[in-house]
Write a protein that holds these residues in place. Sequence first.
Motif, mmCIF file in Angstrom:
data_model
loop_
_atom_site.group_PDB
_atom_site.id
_atom_site.type_symbol
_atom_site.label_atom_id
_atom_site.label_comp_id
_atom_site.label_asym_id
_atom_site.label_seq_id
_atom_site.Cartn_x
_atom_site.Cartn_y
_atom_site.Cartn_z
ATOM 1 N N GLY A 149 0.879 -1.204 -0.004
ATOM 2 C CA GLY A 149 0.039 -0.169 -0.026
ATOM 3 C C GLY A 149 0.917 1.185 0.108
ATOM 4 N N PRO A 150 0.254 2.329 0.260
ATOM 5 C CA PRO A 150 1.203 3.529 0.519
ATOM 6 C C PRO A 150 2.227 3.473 1.345
ATOM 7 N N GLY A 151 3.403 3.649 0.494
ATOM 8 C CA GLY A 151 4.648 3.667 1.221
ATOM 9 C C GLY A 151 5.240 1.923 1.669
ATOM 10 N N ARG A 152 4.590 1.137 0.997
ATOM 11 C CA ARG A 152 4.958 -0.184 1.258
ATOM 12 C C ARG A 152 4.836 -0.833 -0.163
ATOM 13 N N ILE A 153 5.794 -1.359 -0.594
ATOM 14 C CA ILE A 153 6.009 -1.871 -1.924
ATOM 15 C C ILE A 153 6.736 -3.247 -1.680
ATOM 16 N N VAL A 154 6.100 -4.509 -2.539
ATOM 17 C CA VAL A 154 6.909 -5.582 -2.636
ATOM 18 C C VAL A 154 6.968 -5.716 -4.227
ATOM 19 N N VAL A 155 8.271 -5.923 -4.451
ATOM 20 C CA VAL A 155 8.629 -5.928 -5.813
ATOM 21 C C VAL A 155 9.073 -7.707 -6.146
#
Length: 169
Positions: A149-155
């Motif tokens: 979500g906002p400020g949390r990214i999983v690549v």
Amino acid sequence: MDTGTDWRHEDFRDGNGDTRLEMFLHAEHNPDTQTHTFSAYSADDINAALGGQSNLPLGDLDGHGTHVASIAAGNGLASGGVYRGVAPNAKLMACRSDTLHDTHSIEAIRRFFAAAGDRPAVMNLSLGGHFGAHDGTSALENVIAEESGPGRIVVVASGNDGANRIHFD
């Protein structure tokens, strides 16, 4: 989250020689008992090991995780500034998983995002497989959706299987 990150590598240290890793998580699977254990080491633990005052598990037995982490956030100290990653000043956390179980990825995502607190965080999973439905219903896919979500990214890697020609058929 990968085969680990070599916590001894110069590119993951600051100008004083201290680690840039805020956490090193060692995820293990015991096939005899089908249990998973997670040992977490802090920056203080890593610095003590760098100084010879304690022992930590090796950071990366394979080298793949160190390679990927260097592209993302190596600061270039090992090469005299010639080879730097995309975010050379980033704070880092790393997980070593020799078996790359989804359980290990799930635990690493949860722990690292919790440890990041209010700071923006990017979790990299440069690993992949062909197990499961690939339709968003697996436990790992659900955790990625819940934690992102906002400020949390999983690549997530698009695949490490190019040479196997799995899509040819």
